[in-house]
Design a protein around this motif. Sequence first.
Motif, PDB file in Angstrom:
ATOM      1  N   MET A 168       0.824  -1.197   0.000  1.00  0.00           N
ATOM      2  CA  MET A 168       0.000   0.000   0.000  1.00  0.00           C
ATOM      3  C   MET A 168       0.866   1.257   0.000  1.00  0.00           C
ATOM      4  SD  MET A 168      -3.017  -1.016  -0.323  1.00  0.00           S
ATOM      5  CE  MET A 168      -4.140   0.270   0.035  1.00  0.00           C
ATOM      6  N   LEU A 169       2.064   1.157   0.520  1.00  0.00           N
ATOM      7  CA  LEU A 169       2.933   2.329   0.523  1.00  0.00           C
ATOM      8  C   LEU A 169       3.292   2.771  -0.889  1.00  0.00           C
ATOM      9  CD1 LEU A 169       5.359   1.503   3.450  1.00  0.00           C
ATOM     10  CD2 LEU A 169       3.621   3.280   3.385  1.00  0.00           C
ATOM     11  N   VAL A 170       3.241   1.860  -1.830  1.00  0.00           N
ATOM     12  CA  VAL A 170       3.534   2.199  -3.220  1.00  0.00           C
ATOM     13  C   VAL A 170       2.277   2.631  -3.953  1.00  0.00           C
ATOM     14  CG1 VAL A 170       4.396   1.276  -5.394  1.00  0.00           C
ATOM     15  CG2 VAL A 170       5.485   0.620  -3.265  1.00  0.00           C
ATOM     16  N   VAL A 171       1.163   1.995  -3.687  1.00  0.00           N
ATOM     17  CA  VAL A 171      -0.068   2.232  -4.443  1.00  0.00           C
ATOM     18  C   VAL A 171      -0.805   3.478  -3.983  1.00  0.00           C
ATOM     19  CG1 VAL A 171      -2.330   1.270  -5.003  1.00  0.00           C
ATOM     20  CG2 VAL A 171      -0.332  -0.206  -4.948  1.00  0.00           C
ATOM     21  N   VAL A 172      -0.966   3.672  -2.706  1.00  0.00           N
ATOM     22  CA  VAL A 172      -1.808   4.748  -2.179  1.00  0.00           C
ATOM     23  C   VAL A 172      -1.313   6.149  -2.539  1.00  0.00           C
ATOM     24  CG1 VAL A 172      -2.624   5.842  -0.055  1.00  0.00           C
ATOM     25  CG2 VAL A 172      -2.878   3.393  -0.368  1.00  0.00           C
ATOM     26  N   PRO A 173      -0.026   6.475  -2.362  1.00  0.00           N
ATOM     27  CA  PRO A 173       0.380   7.860  -2.644  1.00  0.00           C
ATOM     28  C   PRO A 173       0.352   8.246  -4.126  1.00  0.00           C
ATOM     29  CG  PRO A 173       1.921   6.823  -1.155  1.00  0.00           C
ATOM     30  CD  PRO A 173       1.018   5.753  -1.666  1.00  0.00           C
ATOM     31  N   PHE A 174       0.174   7.293  -5.004  1.00  0.00           N
ATOM     32  CA  PHE A 174       0.203   7.566  -6.441  1.00  0.00           C
ATOM     33  C   PHE A 174      -0.915   8.525  -6.848  1.00  0.00           C
ATOM     34  CE2 PHE A 174      -0.863   6.223 -10.827  1.00  0.00           C
ATOM     35  CZ  PHE A 174       0.322   6.592 -11.424  1.00  0.00           C
ATOM     36  N   ARG A 175      -0.542   9.682  -7.382  1.00  0.00           N
ATOM     37  CA  ARG A 175      -1.457  10.697  -7.902  1.00  0.00           C
ATOM     38  C   ARG A 175      -2.448  11.217  -6.856  1.00  0.00           C
ATOM     39  NH1 ARG A 175      -3.968   9.254 -13.511  1.00  0.00           N
ATOM     40  NH2 ARG A 175      -4.746  11.307 -13.090  1.00  0.00           N
TER      41      ARG A 175
ATOM     42  N   GLY B 253      -4.046  10.114   4.877  1.00  0.00           N
ATOM     43  CA  GLY B 253      -5.309   9.595   5.401  1.00  0.00           C
ATOM     44  C   GLY B 253      -5.537   8.142   5.035  1.00  0.00           C
ATOM     45  N   TRP B 254      -5.292   7.801   3.760  1.00  0.00           N
ATOM     46  CA  TRP B 254      -5.453   6.409   3.328  1.00  0.00           C
ATOM     47  C   TRP B 254      -4.478   5.496   4.066  1.00  0.00           C
ATOM     48  CZ3 TRP B 254      -9.335   4.150   1.200  1.00  0.00           C
ATOM     49  CH2 TRP B 254     -10.157   4.834   0.321  1.00  0.00           C
ATOM     50  N   LEU B 255      -3.234   5.921   4.189  1.00  0.00           N
ATOM     51  CA  LEU B 255      -2.245   5.069   4.851  1.00  0.00           C
ATOM     52  C   LEU B 255      -2.562   4.858   6.325  1.00  0.00           C
ATOM     53  CD1 LEU B 255       1.017   6.320   3.171  1.00  0.00           C
ATOM     54  CD2 LEU B 255      -0.134   4.135   2.825  1.00  0.00           C
TER      55      LEU B 255
ATOM     56  N   LEU C 298      -6.960   0.040  10.368  1.00  0.00           N
ATOM     57  CA  LEU C 298      -8.135  -0.775  10.033  1.00  0.00           C
ATOM     58  C   LEU C 298      -7.940  -1.379   8.641  1.00  0.00           C
ATOM     59  CD1 LEU C 298     -10.869   1.760  11.186  1.00  0.00           C
ATOM     60  CD2 LEU C 298     -10.167  -0.302  12.392  1.00  0.00           C
ATOM     61  N   PRO C 299      -7.096  -2.388   8.516  1.00  0.00           N
ATOM     62  CA  PRO C 299      -6.726  -2.871   7.189  1.00  0.00           C
ATOM     63  C   PRO C 299      -7.865  -3.476   6.365  1.00  0.00           C
ATOM     64  CG  PRO C 299      -5.668  -4.188   8.908  1.00  0.00           C
ATOM     65  CD  PRO C 299      -6.381  -3.073   9.580  1.00  0.00           C
ATOM     66  N   VAL C 300      -8.744  -4.244   6.972  1.00  0.00           N
ATOM     67  CA  VAL C 300      -9.816  -4.888   6.189  1.00  0.00           C
ATOM     68  C   VAL C 300     -10.827  -3.862   5.682  1.00  0.00           C
ATOM     69  CG1 VAL C 300     -11.675  -6.585   6.269  1.00  0.00           C
ATOM     70  CG2 VAL C 300      -9.472  -7.101   7.305  1.00  0.00           C
ATOM     71  N   PRO C 301     -11.376  -2.989   6.540  1.00  0.00           N
ATOM     72  CA  PRO C 301     -12.294  -1.972   6.014  1.00  0.00           C
ATOM     73  C   PRO C 301     -11.607  -1.031   5.016  1.00  0.00           C
ATOM     74  CG  PRO C 301     -12.505  -2.099   8.394  1.00  0.00           C
ATOM     75  CD  PRO C 301     -11.338  -2.943   8.001  1.00  0.00           C
ATOM     76  N   ALA C 302     -10.338  -0.751   5.241  1.00  0.00           N
ATOM     77  CA  ALA C 302      -9.606   0.128   4.327  1.00  0.00           C
ATOM     78  C   ALA C 302      -9.486  -0.512   2.947  1.00  0.00           C
ATOM     79  CB  ALA C 302      -8.232   0.440   4.881  1.00  0.00           C
ATOM     80  N   LEU C 303      -9.234  -1.807   2.907  1.00  0.00           N
ATOM     81  CA  LEU C 303      -9.123  -2.501   1.629  1.00  0.00           C
ATOM     82  C   LEU C 303     -10.444  -2.461   0.869  1.00  0.00           C
ATOM     83  CD1 LEU C 303      -7.270  -4.183  -0.183  1.00  0.00           C
ATOM     84  CD2 LEU C 303      -8.137  -6.204   1.004  1.00  0.00           C
TER      85      LEU C 303
ATOM     86  N   LEU D 153     -12.906  -0.220   1.226  1.00  0.00           N
ATOM     87  CA  LEU D 153     -13.115   1.165   0.793  1.00  0.00           C
ATOM     88  C   LEU D 153     -12.222   1.538  -0.384  1.00  0.00           C
ATOM     89  CD1 LEU D 153     -13.537   3.195   4.078  1.00  0.00           C
ATOM     90  CD2 LEU D 153     -15.177   2.940   2.232  1.00  0.00           C
ATOM     91  N   TYR D 154     -10.979   1.088  -0.339  1.00  0.00           N
ATOM     92  CA  TYR D 154     -10.054   1.422  -1.410  1.00  0.00           C
ATOM     93  C   TYR D 154     -10.525   0.844  -2.742  1.00  0.00           C
ATOM     94  CZ  TYR D 154      -5.792   2.087  -4.009  1.00  0.00           C
ATOM     95  OH  TYR D 154      -4.892   2.459  -4.950  1.00  0.00           O
ATOM     96  N   PHE D 155     -11.011  -0.395  -2.722  1.00  0.00           N
ATOM     97  CA  PHE D 155     -11.494  -0.992  -3.968  1.00  0.00           C
ATOM     98  C   PHE D 155     -12.793  -0.351  -4.439  1.00  0.00           C
ATOM     99  CE2 PHE D 155      -8.701  -4.699  -3.016  1.00  0.00           C
ATOM    100  CZ  PHE D 155      -7.941  -4.594  -4.162  1.00  0.00           C
ATOM    101  N   LEU D 156     -13.588   0.181  -3.518  1.00  0.00           N
ATOM    102  CA  LEU D 156     -14.847   0.824  -3.909  1.00  0.00           C
ATOM    103  C   LEU D 156     -14.643   2.249  -4.418  1.00  0.00           C
ATOM    104  CD1 LEU D 156     -17.255  -0.321  -1.075  1.00  0.00           C
ATOM    105  CD2 LEU D 156     -17.250  -1.050  -3.448  1.00  0.00           C
ATOM    106  N   ILE D 157     -13.844   3.054  -3.713  1.00  0.00           N
ATOM    107  CA  ILE D 157     -13.769   4.474  -4.075  1.00  0.00           C
ATOM    108  C   ILE D 157     -12.357   5.004  -4.263  1.00  0.00           C
ATOM    109  CG2 ILE D 157     -15.922   5.034  -2.899  1.00  0.00           C
ATOM    110  CD1 ILE D 157     -14.230   6.204  -0.619  1.00  0.00           C
TER     111      ILE D 157
END
Length: 59
Positions: free
Chosen positions: A1-8, A16-18, A24-29, A31-35
């Motif tokens: 996630m350290l590579v994917v999240v900060p992109f753009r 905030g995402w990190l 909360l890794p499971v809810p974050a995953l 949410l990340y796939f949804l929005i």
Amino acid sequence: MLVVVPFRRSPDAAKGWLLLVFFLPVPALVLYFLIGRPSYPKWRRMRFARLARLMSPLL
């Protein structure tokens, strides 16, 4: 996630995402796939696919 999240993303949005991912890794995953994933135009997806085909013999 350290590579994917900060992109753009702005630094505040990436932070905030990190934080969400670390605490909360499971809810974050979910949410990340949804929005959270940026969507690319069709021409850019096609260019990435063409690049992957060109690069495959080199790997």
